[in-house]
Write a protein that holds these residues in place. Structure first.
Motif, PDB file in Angstrom:
ATOM      1  N   ASN A  55      23.255 -21.705  47.663  1.00 42.77           N
ATOM      2  CA  ASN A  55      22.765 -22.405  46.471  1.00 42.77           C
ATOM      3  C   ASN A  55      22.637 -21.466  45.282  1.00 42.77           C
ATOM      4  OD1 ASN A  55      22.595 -24.897  47.763  1.00 42.77           O
ATOM      5  ND2 ASN A  55      20.510 -24.529  48.476  1.00 42.77           N
ATOM      6  N   LEU A  56      22.259 -20.227  45.524  1.00 40.52           N
ATOM      7  CA  LEU A  56      22.181 -19.241  44.439  1.00 40.52           C
ATOM      8  C   LEU A  56      23.574 -18.927  43.905  1.00 40.52           C
ATOM      9  CD1 LEU A  56      19.496 -16.714  45.762  1.00 40.52           C
ATOM     10  CD2 LEU A  56      19.366 -18.025  43.634  1.00 40.52           C
TER      11      LEU A  56
ATOM     12  N   LEU B 112      25.883 -20.487  36.457  1.00 43.10           N
ATOM     13  CA  LEU B 112      24.946 -19.498  35.915  1.00 43.10           C
ATOM     14  C   LEU B 112      25.496 -18.081  35.978  1.00 43.10           C
ATOM     15  CD1 LEU B 112      22.134 -18.798  34.789  1.00 43.10           C
ATOM     16  CD2 LEU B 112      21.332 -18.658  37.161  1.00 43.10           C
ATOM     17  N   TRP B 113      26.079 -17.716  37.087  1.00 41.82           N
ATOM     18  CA  TRP B 113      26.543 -16.340  37.269  1.00 41.82           C
ATOM     19  C   TRP B 113      27.650 -16.288  38.309  1.00 41.82           C
ATOM     20  CZ3 TRP B 113      21.292 -14.150  39.568  1.00 41.82           C
ATOM     21  CH2 TRP B 113      20.946 -14.913  40.697  1.00 41.82           C
ATOM     22  N   SER B 114      28.263 -15.140  38.350  1.00 39.19           N
ATOM     23  CA  SER B 114      29.229 -14.857  39.408  1.00 39.19           C
ATOM     24  C   SER B 114      28.568 -13.855  40.337  1.00 39.19           C
ATOM     25  CB  SER B 114      30.523 -14.287  38.811  1.00 39.19           C
ATOM     26  OG  SER B 114      31.452 -13.995  39.826  1.00 39.19           O
ATOM     27  N   LEU B 115      27.925 -14.363  41.381  1.00 40.20           N
ATOM     28  CA  LEU B 115      27.107 -13.528  42.264  1.00 40.20           C
ATOM     29  C   LEU B 115      28.005 -12.762  43.240  1.00 40.20           C
ATOM     30  CD1 LEU B 115      24.101 -12.965  42.810  1.00 40.20           C
ATOM     31  CD2 LEU B 115      24.177 -14.755  44.557  1.00 40.20           C
ATOM     32  N   PRO B 116      27.928 -11.419  43.239  1.00 38.58           N
ATOM     33  CA  PRO B 116      28.794 -10.615  44.126  1.00 38.58           C
ATOM     34  C   PRO B 116      28.252 -10.597  45.554  1.00 38.58           C
ATOM     35  CG  PRO B 116      27.428  -9.171  42.798  1.00 38.58           C
ATOM     36  CD  PRO B 116      27.098 -10.567  42.364  1.00 38.58           C
TER      37      PRO B 116
ATOM     38  N   SER C 265      17.881 -28.763  36.674  1.00 37.82           N
ATOM     39  CA  SER C 265      17.382 -30.028  37.207  1.00 37.82           C
ATOM     40  C   SER C 265      16.402 -29.785  38.351  1.00 37.82           C
ATOM     41  CB  SER C 265      18.541 -30.886  37.715  1.00 37.82           C
ATOM     42  OG  SER C 265      19.110 -30.311  38.885  1.00 37.82           O
ATOM     43  N   LYS C 266      15.564 -30.769  38.627  1.00 32.42           N
ATOM     44  CA  LYS C 266      14.600 -30.662  39.730  1.00 32.42           C
ATOM     45  C   LYS C 266      15.329 -30.541  41.060  1.00 32.42           C
ATOM     46  CE  LYS C 266      10.419 -32.787  41.652  1.00 32.42           C
ATOM     47  NZ  LYS C 266      10.817 -32.609  43.059  1.00 32.42           N
ATOM     48  N   LEU C 267      16.458 -31.236  41.186  1.00 30.33           N
ATOM     49  CA  LEU C 267      17.224 -31.156  42.424  1.00 30.33           C
ATOM     50  C   LEU C 267      17.677 -29.726  42.688  1.00 30.33           C
ATOM     51  CD1 LEU C 267      18.634 -32.602  44.788  1.00 30.33           C
ATOM     52  CD2 LEU C 267      20.601 -32.980  43.280  1.00 30.33           C
ATOM     53  N   ALA C 268      18.206 -29.071  41.654  1.00 30.66           N
ATOM     54  CA  ALA C 268      18.648 -27.678  41.816  1.00 30.66           C
ATOM     55  C   ALA C 268      17.461 -26.756  42.076  1.00 30.66           C
ATOM     56  CB  ALA C 268      19.412 -27.229  40.574  1.00 30.66           C
ATOM     57  N   PHE C 269      16.333 -27.007  41.379  1.00 33.31           N
ATOM     58  CA  PHE C 269      15.137 -26.184  41.580  1.00 33.31           C
ATOM     59  C   PHE C 269      14.629 -26.307  43.017  1.00 33.31           C
ATOM     60  CE2 PHE C 269      10.519 -25.756  41.732  1.00 33.31           C
ATOM     61  CZ  PHE C 269      10.337 -24.505  41.163  1.00 33.31           C
ATOM     62  N   ASP C 270      14.580 -27.523  43.545  1.00 32.46           N
ATOM     63  CA  ASP C 270      14.064 -27.737  44.903  1.00 32.46           C
ATOM     64  C   ASP C 270      14.911 -27.030  45.950  1.00 32.46           C
ATOM     65  OD1 ASP C 270      11.996 -29.238  43.926  1.00 32.46           O
ATOM     66  OD2 ASP C 270      12.951 -31.184  44.333  1.00 32.46           O
ATOM     67  N   LYS C 271      16.193 -26.848  45.683  1.00 33.16           N
ATOM     68  CA  LYS C 271      17.053 -26.137  46.632  1.00 33.16           C
ATOM     69  C   LYS C 271      16.763 -24.641  46.662  1.00 33.16           C
ATOM     70  CE  LYS C 271      20.925 -29.394  46.469  1.00 33.16           C
ATOM     71  NZ  LYS C 271      22.356 -29.578  46.122  1.00 33.16           N
ATOM     72  N   LEU C 272      16.139 -24.139  45.592  1.00 29.22           N
ATOM     73  CA  LEU C 272      15.763 -22.719  45.538  1.00 29.22           C
ATOM     74  C   LEU C 272      14.319 -22.500  45.973  1.00 29.22           C
ATOM     75  CD1 LEU C 272      17.335 -21.762  42.072  1.00 29.22           C
ATOM     76  CD2 LEU C 272      18.408 -21.672  44.331  1.00 29.22           C
TER      77      LEU C 272
ATOM     78  N   ALA D 195      17.935 -19.260  54.998  1.00 27.20           N
ATOM     79  CA  ALA D 195      18.294 -18.126  54.144  1.00 27.20           C
ATOM     80  C   ALA D 195      19.765 -18.203  53.729  1.00 27.20           C
ATOM     81  CB  ALA D 195      18.009 -16.814  54.860  1.00 27.20           C
ATOM     82  N   ASN D 196      20.644 -18.576  54.683  1.00 32.13           N
ATOM     83  CA  ASN D 196      22.074 -18.714  54.361  1.00 32.13           C
ATOM     84  C   ASN D 196      22.308 -19.840  53.357  1.00 32.13           C
ATOM     85  OD1 ASN D 196      23.093 -16.621  56.000  1.00 32.13           O
ATOM     86  ND2 ASN D 196      23.002 -17.927  57.822  1.00 32.13           N
TER      87      ASN D 196
END
Length: 642
Positions: A551-552, A495-499, A628-635, A545-546
């Protein structure tokens, strides 16, 4: 009393004379077998010892006096009598191997067993094996099964044993019970079983060409060298189907007649006009890699009646008449099992090259700017130093979506063609190929280009045309739709390259709940949390939080939808989960000059209980996506302890 003394003296003198004679024989010959006979051989020893490839002649005689003679030449066994023919190498070698592996289990003096008990006076076989110099390697009588079994291997499996009597120069006045004589089962089927019932015997690596003539016409398959690819050269120049060709070659090699007849022993029906019912010719490369001028041809006669299950056939170099199975029976390969038509043997995929040999792919559609097609190219990833696929969807190369790449190559190299619609279409418009919906160009490692057009026909079906091959083929709907043409579909799933280094924090808001504000320091790895103006850091589960941060950072979308998906736009008006990330923007000296924020909104694809997908969008990015639901549940986690 005097008579008794004289008698004792005579007995003692005779005994002394006998012992003296034995001593003389022992001193002179160092062997008493001429008097007492040979001692039995030891148990667990092989009765005969010779190299497996040493035999050159083999003779088998049954108890009725009928004899079968064989000789080995050029690595093959041939029957000399009662009929001259090629022998079945598998059977002859099994006889040789069995003779070499006769392991002694028990022994008897030949007078201890009656011929009826051992089966050595009737129903037996004499086997004589001789090497190329005329030396006997094994000569014995094979009797019937004994009532005993022995342990055959370390697993404790039991093996049958048979009565064996060495004869000729190997005779030693004993009969042995041996394991390893299971060739008896083969011999009991009669000498004809030892003839090779397979019309073809060849090394598949040396095959140069195959010609098949049948009621379907003539098909010719060639290759330029032993390592060259096969191609159909008649009636059309076509790629071959690897699996079908393997089935043809292995089927011809395995083709076996349940019965073999000698010439004159049967009457073959007159051949109808037009030639043989079927004819298969095989050409071969010689040791120098050149095509040998002589071919081996199998001529198959027509069935005697429409109900016939077998047909007669003859092959080059053998006078035998084979009665081959026309239809499958008893596990044998039949003529009907052989793929011999053009459509069976031609390739059933649009592209035969493995994806690993491809270097680039160009995708064009009528809606695109002709000067700016989608270009997929293989290049080295600067981070991993490994090759990966790049796409030019925005003008500059960027990592391509691996799932989309996989779907494209699967559709082109693995999906099966549904039908060979026309080999010489008069018009392309009815198939949607006059103005193709998609035009593909593939370049492989040999710098050759292959062009394939895809279109939707007037009948609603999907069709394809390779520019270098004749004919239009029908393809599956899924094959067509797995060729992605939207630039957004080729975006990398990341999705992105999070700094993370300049991350300042983020806000998490679940629908109907007050937002949770988090601040983060990368250098100290310290977290702070506030909700509704209150410091709730003491309630924050820092481990969760970590994990959320990880995951983000590695969040990957399931599918990109592009910028114009109205359903996604409507659903995201009221998101279920929102995460706003804040990070510092620094100048060239590392000084913070601004704070940048990006908002991630997510909402269910549907509100069904078993919903597995979520719509999403990231601020500053034009494309909607599915998660996916799996990715959503991790957030969608609760970071505060209750």
């Amino acid at each position: 009393m005097q008579m008794r003394s004289v008698l004792s003296t005579i007995i003692l003198a005779a005994l002394a004379l006998s012992l003296g004679g034995l001593a003389y024989v022992q001193i002179k010959e160092n062997d008493l077998t001429s008097i007492f006979g040979d001692p039995p051989r030891k148990a667990d020893e092989a009765l005969f010892s010779f190299e497996l490839n040493a035999p050159a002649r083999l003779t088998i005689t049954n108890s009725s006096g009928k004899k079968a003679e064989f000789r080995k030449s050029g690595g093959l066994w041939y029957m000399i009598s009662p009929t001259e023919d090629r022998a079945d190498f598998r059977h002859l070698q099994s006889l040789v191997f069995a003779s070499r592996q006769l392991i002694i289990s028990e022994s008897f003096d030949q007078d201890e067993l009656s011929p009826k008990e051992s089966g050595l006076a009737g129903g037996h076989y004499k086997i004589n094996i001789i090497d190329g110099d005329g030396n006997q390697l094994a000569h014995y009588k094979l009797g019937k099964r004994s009532p005993w079994h022995c342990v055959a291997n370390e697993n404790g499996n039991l093996a049958e044993t048979f009565f064996i009597q060495p004869i000729g120069s190997f005779a030693d006045d004993h009969i042995y019970v041996c394991a390893g004589a299971n060739a008896r089962v083969l011999l009991d089927e009669g000498f004809p079983i030892l003839r090779d019932h397979r019309p073809f015997l060849f090394n598949a690596l040396q095959l140069a060409n195959i010609t098949v003539q049948s009621k379907n016409g003539e098909v010719v398959i060639n290759r330029a060298g032993m390592k060259s690819p096969w191609r159909i050269t008649k009636p059309l120049d076509l790629r071959t189907d690897t699996d079908a060709l393997e089935r043809l070659v292995s089927g011809l090699y395995s083709l076996e007649a349940p019965k073999i007849h000698d010439p004159g022993s049967i009457t073959i029906p007159a051949r109808p006009a037009g030639g043989a019912y079927m004819e298969v010719s095989l050409g071969f490369f010689d040791s120098a890699g050149k095509i040998h001028p002589k071919k081996v041809t199998l001529e198959v006669e027509a069935p005697a009646t429409p109900e016939s299950n077998t047909v007669f056939a003859k092959v080059t170099g053998r006078s035998s008449i084979f009665e081959l199975p026309l239809t499958s029976a008893n596990g044998l390969v039949s003529l009907s099992d052989l793929p011999i038509t053009v459509n069976e043997l031609r390739s059933h995929t649009l592209l035969s090259h493995p994806p690993s040999t491809l270097r680039s792919a160009t995708i064009k559609t009528p809606e695109q700017d002709p000067a700016k097609p989608l270009l997929l190219a293989l290049a080295k990833d600067p981070r991993t130093k490994r090759p990966r696929w790049y796409i030019n969807r925005t003008g500059e190369p960027e990592p391509a979506n691996e799932k989309t790449v996989y779907q494209l190559f699967t559709a082109i190299t693995r999906d099966q063609i549904l039908a060979f619609t026309s080999d010489a279409p008069a018009e392309l418009a009815p198939f949607g190929l006059k103005t193709p919906a998609v035009s593909l160009t593939f370049e492989h490692s040999k710098n050759q280009k292959i062009e394939i057009d895809l279109g939707k026909g007037e009948d609603g079906n999907y069709y394809a045309l390779r520019k270098d091959e004749p004919g239009v083929v029908q393809i599956d709907t899924g094959t067509f739709h797995h060729v992605a043409t939207k630039p957004s579909s080729w975006r990398d799933s990341l999705l992105w390259s999070l700094p993370i280094i300049t991350l300042k924090g983020f806000a998490i808001e679940h629908q109907g709940e007050p937002p949770l504000l988090l601040s983060y320091n990368f250098l100290t790895e310290q977290w702070a949390a506030r909700r509704e103006g209150k410091n709730v850091t003491s309630l924050l589960n820092k481990q969760r939080a970590n994990i959320l941060l990880d995951n983000l950072e590695g969040l990957r979308v399931t599918r990109w939808l592009g910028p114009d998906d109205e359903e996604a736009a409507d659903r995201l008006i009221s998101p279920t989960l929102s995460i706003e990330v804040a990070y510092a923007v620094e100048d060239d000296f590392g000084d913070e000059i601004a704070t940048h924020r990006r908002l991630l909104n997510l909402t269910p694809f549907s509100y069904a209980d078993k919903n597995q997908l979520f719509y999403g969008r990231l601020s500053g990015d034009p494309d909607y996506f599915i998660l996916s639901k799996l990715a959503f549940d991790k957030l969608n986690v609760d970071l505060l302890e209750k």
